[in-house]
Design a protein around this motif. Structure first.
Motif, PDB file in Angstrom:
ATOM      1  N   SER A  29      15.749 -22.366 -25.810  1.00  0.00           N
ATOM      2  CA  SER A  29      16.246 -21.193 -26.525  1.00  0.00           C
ATOM      3  C   SER A  29      15.299 -20.792 -27.643  1.00  0.00           C
ATOM      4  CB  SER A  29      17.629 -21.481 -27.115  1.00  0.00           C
ATOM      5  OG  SER A  29      18.568 -21.669 -26.084  1.00  0.00           O
ATOM      6  N   SER A  49      21.345  -9.872 -30.824  1.00  0.00           N
ATOM      7  CA  SER A  49      22.196 -11.007 -30.459  1.00  0.00           C
ATOM      8  C   SER A  49      21.534 -11.822 -29.350  1.00  0.00           C
ATOM      9  CB  SER A  49      23.567 -10.515 -29.982  1.00  0.00           C
ATOM     10  OG  SER A  49      24.247  -9.865 -31.028  1.00  0.00           O
ATOM     11  N   GLY A  50      21.617 -13.146 -29.484  1.00  0.00           N
ATOM     12  CA  GLY A  50      21.064 -14.026 -28.468  1.00  0.00           C
ATOM     13  C   GLY A  50      19.581 -14.283 -28.591  1.00  0.00           C
TER      14      GLY A  50
END
Length: 261
Positions: A29, A49-50
């Protein structure tokens, strides 16, 4: 390759080739991220987001260790030591690098005991010292006048903005060197938000601050440096006023001008 401004101040943290992979995930990530965090400054992390902002933030005091199977690689240097070392004392780390969450998380106990909790963990038992440090922390969190007559009352009776300032008091009572703020005002009204922002700016005199925010106006108001993240990578880190006015990377410009996000 990220565009990173030369940070001339002393570093509170130094991230080098850092990768983070969640348990069971095929891809990291956070991907080979390198960045400095200036001491006694406010560094904001922005991005859609993310993109990995909160994942990175929670790596700074290893909150991910609360869940098995997550994997770190690289280095996060704090006081010239890699905090990712397996032998790192995580209680000590989280005292030195405190965290304020998106939703105020007052403990189900009195206002006083909320603030004294971490100091007792550190081994401070003397009542006079506890009383003095609880008062000092509440004053530094700009909530003393509101709670000084309610110290024995349950913290659940406080408003959302008051609970968030109580959480800040609890964090600073143990005298951390770094504070991590994860969307600290997203659940608050505009007046409470303004109060927390003023408090964050005041706190940088004594601690180094990293704040994750979806609100670019908030980043522009409070931070000295801003890092823009996208798909797990740091695209650009610059002085806030320069990054928002004259970003070096096209992707940064597209994000802050609203072309995506």
């Amino acid at each position: 390759m990220a565009t990173i401004v030369n940070v001339t101040e002393e570093k509170a943290l130094q991230v080098k080739d850092f990768e983070f992979t969640y348990a069971g995930a095929d891809e990291p990530s956070i991907k080979k991220l390198t960045m400095p965090i200036a001491k006694n400054s406010i560094t904001a992390l922005i991005g859609p987001s993310g993109c990995g902002k909160t994942t990175l933030l929670r790596s700074f005091n290893r909150m991910h260790d609360l869940y098995p199977g997550n994997n770190y690689k690289g280095e996060i240097l704090f006081k010239d030591k890699n905090i990712l070392d397996a032998k790192e004392d995580l209680i000590d780390l989280r005292i030195n690098i405190g965290m304020i969450f998106q939703k105020p998380t007052a403990f189900p106990m009195s206002v006083y005991n909320n603030v004294a909790y971490g100091m007792r963990l550190k081994g401070i038992k003397n009542k006079t010292e506890l009383d003095d440090r609880v008062e000092k922390a509440l004053k530094n969190a700009a909530i003393w006048n509101e709670v000084k007559d309610r110290l024995k009352h349950d913290a659940d009776g406080l408003s959302g903005g008051q609970q968030q300032r109580l959480c800040i008091a609890r964090a600073i009572a143990v005298e951390p060197e770094v504070l991590l703020f994860d969307e600290p005002t997203s659940a608050l009204d505009p007046i409470s938000t303004s109060g927390i922002e003023e408090l964050i700016v005041e706190l940088k005199k004594s601690v180094s601050i990293i704040i994750v925010t979806h609100n670019m106006q908030q980043a522009a108001r409070v931070s000295d440096y801003t890092g823009f993240m996208y798909l797990g990578e740091l695209i650009e880190l610059g002085r806030t006023e320069e990054l928002f006015v004259t970003p070096k990377e096209k992707l940064t410009e597209e994000y802050i001008t609203g072309k995506f996000g």
